[in-house]
Design a protein around this motif. Structure first.
Motif, PDB file in Angstrom:
ATOM      1  N   SER A   3      -9.420   8.014  -4.860  1.00 47.37           N
ATOM      2  CA  SER A   3      -8.106   7.390  -4.690  1.00 47.37           C
ATOM      3  C   SER A   3      -8.132   5.888  -4.389  1.00 47.37           C
ATOM      4  O   SER A   3      -7.294   5.140  -4.862  1.00 47.37           O
ATOM      5  CB  SER A   3      -7.361   8.118  -3.572  1.00 47.37           C
ATOM      6  OG  SER A   3      -6.163   7.483  -3.285  1.00 47.37           O
ATOM      7  N   TYR A   4      -9.105   5.456  -3.587  1.00 45.73           N
ATOM      8  CA  TYR A   4      -9.014   4.079  -3.084  1.00 45.73           C
ATOM      9  C   TYR A   4      -9.227   3.036  -4.169  1.00 45.73           C
ATOM     10  O   TYR A   4      -8.481   2.055  -4.268  1.00 45.73           O
ATOM     11  CB  TYR A   4      -9.977   3.870  -1.908  1.00 45.73           C
ATOM     12  CG  TYR A   4      -9.490   4.582  -0.660  1.00 45.73           C
ATOM     13  CD1 TYR A   4      -9.543   5.968  -0.565  1.00 45.73           C
ATOM     14  CD2 TYR A   4      -8.944   3.894   0.400  1.00 45.73           C
ATOM     15  CE1 TYR A   4      -9.085   6.646   0.545  1.00 45.73           C
ATOM     16  CE2 TYR A   4      -8.480   4.561   1.533  1.00 45.73           C
ATOM     17  CZ  TYR A   4      -8.550   5.927   1.600  1.00 45.73           C
ATOM     18  OH  TYR A   4      -8.080   6.583   2.700  1.00 45.73           O
TER      19      TYR A   4
ATOM     20  N   ARG B 132      -8.694  -3.956   9.765  1.00 47.36           N
ATOM     21  CA  ARG B 132      -7.238  -3.880   9.585  1.00 47.36           C
ATOM     22  C   ARG B 132      -6.732  -2.615  10.274  1.00 47.36           C
ATOM     23  O   ARG B 132      -7.192  -1.518   9.989  1.00 47.36           O
ATOM     24  CB  ARG B 132      -6.858  -3.875   8.100  1.00 47.36           C
ATOM     25  CG  ARG B 132      -5.349  -3.902   7.876  1.00 47.36           C
ATOM     26  CD  ARG B 132      -4.998  -4.094   6.400  1.00 47.36           C
ATOM     27  NE  ARG B 132      -3.561  -4.059   6.192  1.00 47.36           N
ATOM     28  CZ  ARG B 132      -2.848  -2.946   6.000  1.00 47.36           C
ATOM     29  NH1 ARG B 132      -3.439  -1.767   5.963  1.00 47.36           N
ATOM     30  NH2 ARG B 132      -1.542  -2.995   5.839  1.00 47.36           N
TER      31      ARG B 132
ATOM     32  N   HIS C 113      -0.157   3.256   4.715  1.00 48.19           N
ATOM     33  CA  HIS C 113      -0.735   2.197   5.559  1.00 48.19           C
ATOM     34  C   HIS C 113      -0.227   0.821   5.122  1.00 48.19           C
ATOM     35  O   HIS C 113      -0.973  -0.156   5.124  1.00 48.19           O
ATOM     36  CB  HIS C 113      -2.266   2.211   5.509  1.00 48.19           C
ATOM     37  CG  HIS C 113      -2.892   3.437   6.096  1.00 48.19           C
ATOM     38  ND1 HIS C 113      -3.297   3.529   7.406  1.00 48.19           N
ATOM     39  CD2 HIS C 113      -3.166   4.659   5.560  1.00 48.19           C
ATOM     40  CE1 HIS C 113      -3.814   4.724   7.642  1.00 48.19           C
ATOM     41  NE2 HIS C 113      -3.736   5.437   6.544  1.00 48.19           N
TER      42      HIS C 113
ATOM     43  N   ASN D 238      -9.146   6.406  11.139  1.00 41.49           N
ATOM     44  CA  ASN D 238      -7.856   6.474  11.828  1.00 41.49           C
ATOM     45  C   ASN D 238      -8.089   6.519  13.335  1.00 41.49           C
ATOM     46  O   ASN D 238      -9.218   6.670  13.788  1.00 41.49           O
ATOM     47  CB  ASN D 238      -7.101   7.749  11.414  1.00 41.49           C
ATOM     48  CG  ASN D 238      -6.404   7.602  10.065  1.00 41.49           C
ATOM     49  OD1 ASN D 238      -6.122   6.494   9.603  1.00 41.49           O
ATOM     50  ND2 ASN D 238      -6.125   8.727   9.429  1.00 41.49           N
TER      51      ASN D 238
ATOM     52  N   ARG E 298       0.857  -1.196   0.000  1.00 40.88           N
ATOM     53  CA  ARG E 298       0.000   0.000   0.000  1.00 40.88           C
ATOM     54  C   ARG E 298       0.888   1.240   0.000  1.00 40.88           C
ATOM     55  O   ARG E 298       1.890   1.284   0.711  1.00 40.88           O
ATOM     56  CB  ARG E 298      -0.903  -0.011   1.228  1.00 40.88           C
ATOM     57  CG  ARG E 298      -2.001  -1.058   1.206  1.00 40.88           C
ATOM     58  CD  ARG E 298      -2.647  -1.159   2.572  1.00 40.88           C
ATOM     59  NE  ARG E 298      -3.787  -2.061   2.613  1.00 40.88           N
ATOM     60  CZ  ARG E 298      -3.704  -3.383   2.729  1.00 40.88           C
ATOM     61  NH1 ARG E 298      -2.523  -3.975   2.791  1.00 40.88           N
ATOM     62  NH2 ARG E 298      -4.800  -4.130   2.777  1.00 40.88           N
TER      63      ARG E 298
ATOM     64  N   ARG F 243     -10.810  11.302  -1.542  1.00 37.01           N
ATOM     65  CA  ARG F 243     -10.583   9.903  -1.162  1.00 37.01           C
ATOM     66  C   ARG F 243     -11.460   8.984  -2.004  1.00 37.01           C
ATOM     67  O   ARG F 243     -11.074   7.861  -2.309  1.00 37.01           O
ATOM     68  CB  ARG F 243     -10.909   9.690   0.317  1.00 37.01           C
ATOM     69  CG  ARG F 243      -9.943  10.352   1.265  1.00 37.01           C
ATOM     70  CD  ARG F 243     -10.348  10.082   2.717  1.00 37.01           C
ATOM     71  NE  ARG F 243     -10.016   8.738   3.140  1.00 37.01           N
ATOM     72  CZ  ARG F 243     -10.490   8.169   4.253  1.00 37.01           C
ATOM     73  NH1 ARG F 243     -11.312   8.821   5.028  1.00 37.01           N
ATOM     74  NH2 ARG F 243     -10.126   6.938   4.579  1.00 37.01           N
TER      75      ARG F 243
ATOM     76  N   GLN G 270      -6.292   0.390  -5.615  1.00 38.74           N
ATOM     77  CA  GLN G 270      -6.432  -1.081  -5.606  1.00 38.74           C
ATOM     78  C   GLN G 270      -6.139  -1.653  -6.987  1.00 38.74           C
ATOM     79  O   GLN G 270      -5.650  -2.776  -7.110  1.00 38.74           O
ATOM     80  CB  GLN G 270      -7.846  -1.514  -5.184  1.00 38.74           C
ATOM     81  CG  GLN G 270      -8.397  -0.865  -3.924  1.00 38.74           C
ATOM     82  CD  GLN G 270      -7.520  -0.977  -2.694  1.00 38.74           C
ATOM     83  OE1 GLN G 270      -6.480  -1.647  -2.729  1.00 38.74           O
ATOM     84  NE2 GLN G 270      -7.900  -0.327  -1.617  1.00 38.74           N
TER      85      GLN G 270
HETATM   86 FE1  HDD Z   1      -6.340   6.912   3.204  1.00 39.04          FE
HETATM   87  C1  HDD Z   1      -5.286   3.721   2.773  1.00 39.04           C
HETATM   88  C2  HDD Z   1      -7.453   6.137   6.343  1.00 39.04           C
HETATM   89  C3  HDD Z   1      -6.990  10.245   3.797  1.00 39.04           C
HETATM   90  C4  HDD Z   1      -5.660   7.595   0.024  1.00 39.04           C
HETATM   91  N1  HDD Z   1      -6.344   5.262   4.335  1.00 39.04           N
HETATM   92  C5  HDD Z   1      -5.858   4.040   3.990  1.00 39.04           C
HETATM   93  C6  HDD Z   1      -6.050   3.115   5.055  1.00 39.04           C
HETATM   94  C7  HDD Z   1      -6.651   3.798   6.067  1.00 39.04           C
HETATM   95  C8  HDD Z   1      -6.847   5.148   5.602  1.00 39.04           C
HETATM   96  C9  HDD Z   1      -7.047   3.245   7.412  1.00 39.04           C
HETATM   97  C10 HDD Z   1      -5.604   1.673   5.063  1.00 39.04           C
HETATM   98  C11 HDD Z   1      -6.714   0.746   4.721  1.00 39.04           C
HETATM   99  C12 HDD Z   1      -6.233  -0.670   4.834  1.00 39.04           C
HETATM  100  O1  HDD Z   1      -5.999  -1.114   5.961  1.00 39.04           O
HETATM  101  O2  HDD Z   1      -6.076  -1.314   3.801  1.00 39.04           O
HETATM  102  N2  HDD Z   1      -6.994   7.984   4.777  1.00 39.04           N
HETATM  103  C13 HDD Z   1      -7.518   7.463   5.929  1.00 39.04           C
HETATM  104  C14 HDD Z   1      -8.168   8.516   6.671  1.00 39.04           C
HETATM  105  C15 HDD Z   1      -8.017   9.674   5.964  1.00 39.04           C
HETATM  106  C16 HDD Z   1      -7.298   9.333   4.769  1.00 39.04           C
HETATM  107  C17 HDD Z   1      -8.883   8.332   7.988  1.00 39.04           C
HETATM  108  C18 HDD Z   1      -8.493  11.052   6.279  1.00 39.04           C
HETATM  109  C19 HDD Z   1      -9.571  11.304   6.898  1.00 39.04           C
HETATM  110  N3  HDD Z   1      -6.283   8.600   2.134  1.00 39.04           N
HETATM  111  C20 HDD Z   1      -6.623   9.874   2.533  1.00 39.04           C
HETATM  112  C21 HDD Z   1      -6.582  10.771   1.408  1.00 39.04           C
HETATM  113  C22 HDD Z   1      -6.231  10.011   0.333  1.00 39.04           C
HETATM  114  C23 HDD Z   1      -6.037   8.667   0.807  1.00 39.04           C
HETATM  115  C24 HDD Z   1      -6.902  12.245   1.449  1.00 39.04           C
HETATM  116  C25 HDD Z   1      -6.042  10.422  -1.094  1.00 39.04           C
HETATM  117  C26 HDD Z   1      -6.707  11.340  -1.685  1.00 39.04           C
HETATM  118  N4  HDD Z   1      -5.537   5.846   1.699  1.00 39.04           N
HETATM  119  C27 HDD Z   1      -5.415   6.320   0.445  1.00 39.04           C
HETATM  120  C28 HDD Z   1      -5.009   5.265  -0.545  1.00 39.04           C
HETATM  121  C29 HDD Z   1      -4.848   4.008   0.359  1.00 39.04           C
HETATM  122  C30 HDD Z   1      -5.229   4.540   1.713  1.00 39.04           C
HETATM  123  C31 HDD Z   1      -3.810   5.652  -1.383  1.00 39.04           C
HETATM  124  C32 HDD Z   1      -3.517   3.299   0.306  1.00 39.04           C
HETATM  125  C33 HDD Z   1      -3.813   1.821   0.289  1.00 39.04           C
HETATM  126  C34 HDD Z   1      -5.241   1.740   0.104  1.00 39.04           C
HETATM  127  O3  HDD Z   1      -5.776   2.998   0.011  1.00 39.04           O
HETATM  128  O4  HDD Z   1      -5.895   0.724   0.025  1.00 39.04           O
HETATM  129  O5  HDD Z   1      -6.003   5.074  -1.485  1.00 39.04           O
END
Ligand code: HDD
Length: 715
Positions: free
Chosen positions: A359-360, A110, A73, A146, A70, A356, A364
């Motif tokens: 992005s997710y 997770r 995270h 979080n 990832r 978000r 993936q």
């Molecule tokens: Fe995120 C993963 C939580 C802002 C883009 N995020 C990820 C995971 C958590 C969070 C818990 C891990 C999930 C797992 O265990 O697989 N992220 C947050 C929280 C945010 C936050 C609580 C703000 C409130 N995230 C955030 C923003 C972006 C992302 C603003 C992009 C615009 N986050 C991602 C991602 C990830 C990710 C790149 C990386 C791996 C995944 O998604 O599966 O899409």
């Protein structure tokens, strides 16, 4: 019926499991393998043959075993469990999984750190991810949160910058899993909107004792939508039944060396031992028409709603009761997405959340290699997934028939669209009007007030830990101007805080800034870029924000080290141990050598670890049993002395019995000796000299004796 609901995901996963017992090795084509030790060669000492399909298949699969981690995270640990709502939530949401108190909804959780790579340490100072996938009858609902209720930035556009700044530096990839470096603090010092989250990140919340002992937050304001289409704004909270506990930074750093898997192992062992982690789901609900009654914007993800303004109502409980069978198949391949919602839940226009939502799914696709990752067993919904999407890498499903479009007549229009009354998801019909603009709402301009609220809400010891954290982090920053900018930002939060940090950095204390306090956000707010405004707060301090003002005592699963050597008093050790274990404590016998320990009566006791193979930082409390010969040996053992010294420094409960007092005296020679408490004082100071075991149990349950640190501060 109830049991069935609880097990539905497990049963689904069961179909994909294989057992090796009593089976032959085969190739992936099912051909039995007669030798997996030697490749096929031309003659005993000759070259390997191209035709060796067994070798080529084995090696090719191995060569392709890794997938991208990832992007954030990357390091995490997961568990299965279930969620049960307390009362039907029909009045505010039609979400099916929030209606039936008898239904157990399967979940997979997770927990993660954000910054470090997959192989980094659990105890980094960092935000912890708290992602929950609910496998509901209406489809998967992901609450991707979080352990900190606010975020660094207000707009997702800045997320790549934030992550670039916090990850190891670009030229040398140093440091690992740490915010303590120039690029991170450079970015933060230029981004005043991050200061509220920084206060949380510098608190002990960012170094939890366990994943089981931290809160979780959905962060953004979401919506509940009921049958009548009425929306209620909602913030989600997870409240751990064990309370919120942290470790000291000194411990965190040492745990990272002693056992980088500390949290992962803690979660795994708690579940294996039947100490199932439990979290209550809490909601703060705000009627849509009250959206604008706060001193801040509910769409701004750098703000909390203080619990004094809107209480957290606990609406259900999650229990984590099963470890994954395979880390990669489940914990690594699970794919979360805040966009996975079900009818009854909807988004708001928080610009971080909106980003978000892109992005997710996107991430993936690269991480799991294509659009069919929803077919990976851990990601499959328990409700059926059916549509006209087709093909792509690794497609599992065999779609029958000619139809893969809608509308169609050749299959009678199947699969049908579902109307709202048939459970079809219908977006909340929020009224939106506006111009296309690339700007930030003025209502987002108050960066400091809630950072100050957070700081004001802490106890003196928690404030001390934050000052220590800032001093450590900024102490690692090489560029003077970055430190200066950061101290400048801190003056806006609390002048005393900035003075203390400045002193620790050997800098002059900046003057107290002018802070014109406004009633509400002024009309010209944000006219200059990054120019903050200060809005008068209704709340000056909030109990809920302090970990120490909300103590929860428990002993179950606490790790207690019994420091012993041969000749230890067998009766004493047995009695104390039985008492502690009957309360659910995890007692470990630590001795100068591994193997068996010989008591004074010649009885043999299994040693769990030798001093060299463990460390005080891996325990919550220490017990030093009596026994002349054992005492004499421990007195000479520098590792034992170090163990006790460190446990004292880290404010842990310490029980000393009979002759073991001499080991204590050896640990703290002369004037170094802390006052030994008398009578009831033991429970204040956490040193239990020949105390009743009940007192020690109470002491261990308290987690830590921070008073000791206060005493040290006052010295
Ligand atoms: Fe995120 C993963 C939580 C802002 C883009 N995020 C990820 C995971 C958590 C969070 C818990 C891990 C999930 C797992 O265990 O697989 N992220 C947050 C929280 C945010 C936050 C609580 C703000 C409130 N995230 C955030 C923003 C972006 C992302 C603003 C992009 C615009 N986050 C991602 C991602 C990830 C990710 C790149 C990386 C791996 C995944 O998604 O599966 O899409």
């Amino acid at each position: 019926m109830e049991e069935k609901k609880d097990n539905r995901k497990t049963e689904q996963l069961e179909q994909h499991k294989n057992q090796q017992k009593d089976k032959f090795i085969t190739t992936n084509q099912g051909v039995r393998v007669n030798d997996t030790q030697n490749s096929l060669t031309a003659g005993e000492r000759g070259p390997t043959l191209m035709e060796d399909f067994m070798f080529r298949e084995k090696m090719t699969h191995f060569d392709h075993e890794r997938i991208p981690e990832r992007v954030v995270h990357a390091r995490g640990a997961g568990a299965h469990g279930y969620f049960q709502v307390y009362e039907p939530m029909k009045a505010v949401t039609k979400a099916d999984f929030l209606q039936d108190p008898d239904a157990k909804i399967p979940v997979f959780v997770r927990f993660s750190t954000v910054v470090g790579f997959r192989g980094s340490t659990d105890l980094a100072r960092d935000v912890r991810g708290f992602a929950v996938k609910f496998y509901t009858d209406e489809g998967n609902y992901d609450l991707v949160g979080n352990n900190i209720p606010v975020f660094f930035i207000q707009d997702a556009m800045k997320f790549p910058d934030l992550i670039h700044a916090v990850k190891p530096e670009a030229d040398n990839e140093i440091p690992q899993a740490s915010t303590a470096h120039d690029t991170f603090w450079d970015f933060i010092s230029l981004m005043p909107e991050s200061i509220h989250m920084i206060m949380w990140a510098m608190s002990d919340r960012a170094i939890p004792r366990s994943y089981r002992m931290m809160e979780g937050f959905g962060v953004h304001t979401f919506r509940f939508v009921n049958d009548a289409g009425k929306s209620t704004l909602v913030k989600f909270h997870w409240k751990p039944l064990l309370g919120v506990h942290g470790v000291l930074w000194d411990e965190a750093q040492k745990i990272s060396g002693e056992n980088p898997d500390f949290h992962r192992q803690d979660l795994w062992e708690a579940i294996e031992n039947g100490n199932y982690p439990e979290f209550e789901l809490g909601v703060q609900m705000v009627a849509e028409e009250d959206m604008d009654r706060f001193d801040f914007d509910l769409l701004d993800p750098t703000k909390i709603i203080p619990e004094e303004l809107v209480p957290v109502v606990r609406i259900g409980k999650m229990v984590l009761n099963r470890n994954p069978d395979n880390f990669f198949a489940e914990t690594e391949q699970i794919a979360f997405h805040p966009g996975n919602i079900v009818p009854g839940i909807d988004f708001t226009n928080d610009p971080l959340l909106q980003g978000r939502l892109f992005s997710y799914l996107d991430t993936q696709l690269i991480r799991l290699g294509g659009p069919n990752f929803h077919e990976i067993p851990i990601n499959r919904p328990i409700s059926s997934a059916l549509n006209n999407q087709r093909d792509g890498f690794m497609r599992q499903e065999i779609n029958k028939g000619k139809n893969h479009y809608h509308p169609n007549s050749i299959e009678g229009g199947c699969p049908f669209q579902a109307k709202m009354r048939e459970g079809g998801f219908t977006t909340y019909t929020e009224k939106i009007e506006g111009r296309k603009v690339r700007t930030r709402s003025k209502s987002f301009s108050d960066f400091f007030s809630q950072a100050t609220l957070f700081y004001n809400s802490q106890t003196p010891i928690e404030k001390k830990h934050m000052i220590d954290a800032f001093s450590f982090e900024l102490g690692k920053v090489k560029r003077e101007r970055i430190r200066e900018r950061m101290v400048g930002l801190l003056t806006q939060v609390d002048h005393e805080l900035s003075e203390k940090v400045a002193a620790r950095l050997g800098m002059d204390s900046p003057p107290e800034p002018e802070k014109p306090i406004n009633k509400g956000v002024p009309a010209d707010a944000g006219a200059e870029e990054f120019e903050p405004v200060y809005v008068e707060q209704k709340i000056k301090s909030s109990e809920a924000l302090s970990m120490l003002k909300n103590p929860v005592s428990f002993i179950v699963s606490r790790r207690i080290a019994f420091l012993c050597a041969d000749g230890v008093d067998g009766n004493a050790i047995r009695n104390a141990r039985e008492n502690l274990e009957s309360q659910g404590a995890n007692v470990q016998v630590i001795a100068p050598h591994s193997g068996m320990l010989k008591t004074d009566s010649g009885e043999k006791i299994k040693i769990d670890s030798s001093f060299i193979a463990t460390s005080s930082v891996l325990f919550d409390a220490v017990y030093i049993p009596a026994g002349k010969q054992s005492t004499d040996e421990l007195k000479k053992n520098m590792e034992a002395i170090h163990f006790i010294n460190e446990s004292y420094k880290h404010c842990k409960a310490i029980a000393i019995e009979g002759s073991a007092k001499e080991v204590w005296e050896k640990t703290f020679p002369g004037s170094m000796m802390p006052d030994l408490p008398q009578g009831n004082d033991a429970l204040k100071k956490g040193i239990f000299l020949d105390s009743k075991i009940e007192d020690f149990i109470e002491g261990v349950s308290k987690h830590r004796f921070w008073e000791r640190e206060v005493a040290e501060m006052e010295k």
